[in-house]
Design a protein around this motif. Structure first.
Motif, PDB file in Angstrom:
ATOM      1  N   SER A   1       0.834  -1.209   0.000  1.00 14.17           N
ATOM      2  CA  SER A   1       0.000   0.000   0.000  1.00 14.17           C
ATOM      3  C   SER A   1       0.870   1.262   0.000  1.00 14.17           C
ATOM      4  O   SER A   1       0.626   2.207  -0.759  1.00 14.17           O
ATOM      5  CB  SER A   1      -0.932   0.007   1.209  1.00 14.17           C
ATOM      6  OG  SER A   1      -1.835  -1.087   1.157  1.00 14.17           O
ATOM      7  N   LEU A   2       1.900   1.260   0.842  1.00 14.41           N
ATOM      8  CA  LEU A   2       2.790   2.421   0.894  1.00 14.41           C
ATOM      9  C   LEU A   2       3.526   2.619  -0.429  1.00 14.41           C
ATOM     10  O   LEU A   2       3.633   3.740  -0.939  1.00 14.41           O
ATOM     11  CB  LEU A   2       3.792   2.259   2.039  1.00 14.41           C
ATOM     12  CG  LEU A   2       3.218   2.342   3.456  1.00 14.41           C
ATOM     13  CD1 LEU A   2       4.295   2.024   4.492  1.00 14.41           C
ATOM     14  CD2 LEU A   2       2.622   3.722   3.717  1.00 14.41           C
ATOM     15  N   LEU A   3       4.026   1.518  -0.990  1.00 13.71           N
ATOM     16  CA  LEU A   3       4.746   1.615  -2.262  1.00 13.71           C
ATOM     17  C   LEU A   3       3.826   2.069  -3.392  1.00 13.71           C
ATOM     18  O   LEU A   3       4.233   2.839  -4.270  1.00 13.71           O
ATOM     19  CB  LEU A   3       5.391   0.268  -2.606  1.00 13.71           C
ATOM     20  CG  LEU A   3       6.611  -0.131  -1.767  1.00 13.71           C
ATOM     21  CD1 LEU A   3       7.022  -1.558  -2.072  1.00 13.71           C
ATOM     22  CD2 LEU A   3       7.770   0.823  -2.030  1.00 13.71           C
ATOM     23  N   SER A   4       2.585   1.574  -3.381  1.00 10.72           N
ATOM     24  CA  SER A   4       1.633   1.982  -4.416  1.00 10.72           C
ATOM     25  C   SER A   4       1.300   3.462  -4.317  1.00 10.72           C
ATOM     26  O   SER A   4       1.193   4.157  -5.334  1.00 10.72           O
ATOM     27  CB  SER A   4       0.360   1.138  -4.319  1.00 10.72           C
ATOM     28  OG  SER A   4       0.623  -0.214  -4.637  1.00 10.72           O
ATOM     29  N   ILE A   5       1.141   3.956  -3.097  1.00 10.34           N
ATOM     30  CA  ILE A   5       0.856   5.384  -2.903  1.00 10.34           C
ATOM     31  C   ILE A   5       2.029   6.223  -3.414  1.00 10.34           C
ATOM     32  O   ILE A   5       1.843   7.220  -4.127  1.00 10.34           O
ATOM     33  CB  ILE A   5       0.573   5.683  -1.422  1.00 10.34           C
ATOM     34  CG1 ILE A   5      -0.761   5.050  -0.996  1.00 10.34           C
ATOM     35  CG2 ILE A   5       0.540   7.195  -1.166  1.00 10.34           C
ATOM     36  CD1 ILE A   5      -1.021   5.091   0.494  1.00 10.34           C
TER      37      ILE A   5
ATOM     38  N   LEU B   1      -2.779   0.090  -8.451  1.00 18.36           N
ATOM     39  CA  LEU B   1      -3.740  -0.571  -7.565  1.00 18.36           C
ATOM     40  C   LEU B   1      -3.584  -2.093  -7.619  1.00 18.36           C
ATOM     41  O   LEU B   1      -3.935  -2.792  -6.664  1.00 18.36           O
ATOM     42  CB  LEU B   1      -5.173  -0.187  -7.967  1.00 18.36           C
ATOM     43  CG  LEU B   1      -5.546   1.298  -7.873  1.00 18.36           C
ATOM     44  CD1 LEU B   1      -6.926   1.526  -8.473  1.00 18.36           C
ATOM     45  CD2 LEU B   1      -5.497   1.768  -6.428  1.00 18.36           C
ATOM     46  N   SER B   2      -3.092  -2.607  -8.733  1.00 18.18           N
ATOM     47  CA  SER B   2      -3.046  -4.054  -8.917  1.00 18.18           C
ATOM     48  C   SER B   2      -2.047  -4.783  -8.016  1.00 18.18           C
ATOM     49  O   SER B   2      -2.329  -5.916  -7.592  1.00 18.18           O
ATOM     50  CB  SER B   2      -2.771  -4.398 -10.387  1.00 18.18           C
ATOM     51  OG  SER B   2      -1.509  -3.929 -10.805  1.00 18.18           O
ATOM     52  N   PRO B   3      -0.852  -4.226  -7.675  1.00 16.82           N
ATOM     53  CA  PRO B   3       0.063  -4.979  -6.805  1.00 16.82           C
ATOM     54  C   PRO B   3      -0.526  -5.348  -5.447  1.00 16.82           C
ATOM     55  O   PRO B   3      -0.171  -6.386  -4.874  1.00 16.82           O
ATOM     56  CB  PRO B   3       1.261  -4.033  -6.648  1.00 16.82           C
ATOM     57  CG  PRO B   3       1.244  -3.189  -7.872  1.00 16.82           C
ATOM     58  CD  PRO B   3      -0.205  -2.997  -8.178  1.00 16.82           C
ATOM     59  N   VAL B   4      -1.429  -4.518  -4.910  1.00 19.86           N
ATOM     60  CA  VAL B   4      -2.029  -4.830  -3.610  1.00 19.86           C
ATOM     61  C   VAL B   4      -2.876  -6.095  -3.712  1.00 19.86           C
ATOM     62  O   VAL B   4      -2.757  -7.015  -2.888  1.00 19.86           O
ATOM     63  CB  VAL B   4      -2.881  -3.645  -3.110  1.00 19.86           C
ATOM     64  CG1 VAL B   4      -3.553  -4.007  -1.781  1.00 19.86           C
ATOM     65  CG2 VAL B   4      -2.026  -2.395  -2.952  1.00 19.86           C
TER      66      VAL B   4
ATOM     67  N   GLY C   1      -8.613  -7.605 -13.336  1.00 18.59           N
ATOM     68  CA  GLY C   1      -8.010  -8.931 -13.393  1.00 18.59           C
ATOM     69  C   GLY C   1      -7.269  -9.281 -12.111  1.00 18.59           C
ATOM     70  O   GLY C   1      -7.348 -10.415 -11.622  1.00 18.59           O
ATOM     71  N   ALA C   2      -6.552  -8.311 -11.543  1.00 17.61           N
ATOM     72  CA  ALA C   2      -5.825  -8.547 -10.287  1.00 17.61           C
ATOM     73  C   ALA C   2      -6.796  -8.854  -9.150  1.00 17.61           C
ATOM     74  O   ALA C   2      -6.545  -9.732  -8.316  1.00 17.61           O
ATOM     75  CB  ALA C   2      -4.968  -7.335  -9.950  1.00 17.61           C
TER      76      ALA C   2
END
Length: 546
Positions: free
Chosen positions: A116-120, A154-157, A212-213
């Motif tokens: 979440s932190l990395l995505s932000i 958003l998909s990596p989470v 898809g994620a």
């Protein structure tokens, strides 16, 4: 009946690999359909270059964090905590299994926080990251790439949570639902290409990736809860098992980092080549990944829990490794020959529609040809690497990856100006072959591979059969040419279907005549699975090549 099938534990490596491969086959076919839609709608041009470039950083984050934790540490340690699991309801309350569930919750919590932190941060700094990896794009192209990258962060989470859920299912040898997850991932992307693009334009492709994620995660949740998992919120900072996973994933993450650098380098160089180069590279890479995913990755995934269970018993580890290694090459060697022989037909059938013209076909065909030479290495590296991870050794793959990424960087910069996008594929193939050789040598000295003679004779049989298959496919192409209209899709498809079918049949006949243990082992595994009888690893004879 369906509930029993979904809950059935699979102890045979080959049976599990077949199940994963079949689901992977469905997923790959959906991936082919996805690429067909993208090629027809956009062609190999700037829009698909933007789409694939926007994948790079979010995909890098997922690969580093999730795959680093999962393949290097989570599965071996989680498996050790459930090693006495029998499938009975009472097992859910055993201390060992409760410890496993606590570990899963703790890892999920840390993973969710980190991703979440990395995505932000990725969403905030997307424009700067885009300029870094696409220096050859125009300012307008970079702006569009940055907007798509923000959506895709958003998909990596979702994929991160899904990765741990998949690790749980693999550890319990529940491969069916795990294998279905990529199918739903591709379905989401296809929905994006077919429907979201009409609503949001090219941004619809990015929202399709996010959908898809999410589906990739959602399909696995019910199966994990059925096993007894009950999620617990909170961070146990001093949990020893979690700390051990963290230590194990550091060199694995570094190893993945150097391999991901290869893809970043490709993106940087391709952005400076002619328009559509990045799209051509990805199309060819997706096509060559078809057999790698079905055979190489499927067998490596299926074998990993068993390799982890016998990791420090060299005799049993050798037996499991040899069986799986030979079974992968049984499929991948003929696939290599047939892809090289039929690559023009494959590309025209899969991608040749709409805006994907003949020049795009030639570029993709040349690129795919260079990729194909290293299929044997790319398909077996996942297995080789997992042997090291099963033995809690992730430093050797890291140092080897560090060497090979340097080689790939030099080769890519040198070959791309001379061969264009095909040069990137050639550099990638040389890099993977070197990676394979170094991993094999290190594994030989670490474990002492004792089945070299058996492996060599098996490979020789595969090569003889594959060469015969290639010759048969070429002759079939020539013979059928005057009977069909090659200017139409149906004609190209008939030629491809006839040539590949004859080639596969010839290969199987030669393997049968040469007494290939892997062929008979594969058929026996199919027979065992179709009878729905539980097959134990201890019953798998070496002579059967399972």
């Amino acid at each position: 009946m369906f509930k029993r099938i979904f809950k059935q534990q699979i102890n045979s490596i080959t049976v599990a690999a077949i199940l994963v491969a079949l689901s992977s086959l469905v997923s790959r076919f959906l991936g082919v359909f996805r690429d067909h839609i993208l090629a027809g709608q956009f062609g190999a041009g700037e829009y698909l270059d933007i789409y694939y470039a926007s994948f790079r950083i979010p995909d890098l984050i997922y690969n580093l964090i999730v795959l680093g934790a999962l393949s290097a540490g989570f599965i071996p340690i989680f498996t050790s905590l459930i090693k006495n699991f029998s499938g009975d309801k009472k097992d859910e309350e055993e201390p060992a299994n409760q410890g496993a569930w606590n570990l899963a919750s703790n890892v999920l919590n840390f993973l969710f926080l980190g991703l979440s932190l990395l995505s932000i941060l990725g969403i905030i700094f997307a424009p700067a990251l885009t300029r870094l990896i696409t220096p050859g794009f125009s300012p307008e192209q970079q702006a569009i790439t940055a907007s798509l990258t923000r959506i895709m962060f958003l998909s990596p989470v979702f994929l991160g949570i899904s990765g741990i859920l998949g690790g749980i299912l693999q550890s319990f040898k529940r491969f069916l639902v795990y294998a279905l997850a990529p199918v739903f991932y591709n379905l989401g992307i296809i929905v994006g290409a077919l429907f979201f693009v009409g609503i949001w334009g090219i941004a619809g492709l990015a929202w399709g990736v996010v959908l898809g994620a999410f589906l990739h995660m959602a399909i696995q949740l019910p199966a994990v809860f059925t096993l007894g998992f009950r999620y617990k919120w909170g961070w146990r900072w001093h949990d020893l098992a979690t700390a051990k996973i963290g230590w194990l994933m550091i060199p694995r993450t570094l190893s993945l980092a150097v391999s991901q650098i290869n893809l970043v380098i490709v993106t940087i160089i391709a952005s400076n080549l002619s328009s559509g180069s990045l799209a051509v590279f990805n199309f060819a890479n997706n096509l060559q990944s078809f057999p790698i995913g079905i055979f190489g990755v499927s067998f490596a995934i299926a074998a990993f829990p068993s390799l982890a269970a016998v990791a420090f018993d060299k005799e049993r580890l050798n037996a499991n490794f040899s069986q799986t290694f030979r079974q992968i090459l049984f499929f991948i060697i003929p696939a290599t020959v047939l892809i090289i022989a039929l690559r023009a037909q494959i590309i025209r059938v899969v991608l040749g529609a709409g805006k994907f013209d003949w020049q795009d076909t030639i570029l993709t065909m040349d690129t795919l040809g260079f990729f194909a030479f290293s299929l044997f290495a790319q398909a077996t590296i996942p297995l080789l690497v997992r042997v090291f991870y099963a033995r809690h050794n992730s430093t050797i793959p890291f140092y080897i990856g560090l060497i090979t990424v340097g080689v790939n960087t030099v080769l890519a910069w040198w070959l791309a100006p001379r061969l264009g996008v095909s040069g990137l594929a050639l550099a990638y193939s040389i890099d993977n072959i070197l990676n394979f050789v170094l991993l094999w040598v290190c594994l030989y000295f670490l474990v002492g591979i004792s089945n070299l003679r058996q492996i060599s004779f098996a490979v020789l049989k595969f090569i003889i059969g594959a060469l015969a298959a290639g010759i048969a496919a070429q002759l079939t192409k020539i013979l059928i040419w005057p009977l069909i209209d090659m200017a139409r899709f149906s004609g190209v498809f008939i030629q491809l279907l006839a040539a590949s079918s004859v080639g596969i049949l010839v290969y199987l006949v030669f393997c049968y005549l040469l007494g290939s243990e892997e062929l008979f082992g594969f058929l026996e595994a199919l027979k065992s699975r179709l009878s729905f009888k539980k097959v134990g690893l201890d019953d798998q004879g070496e002579a059967r090549g399972v």
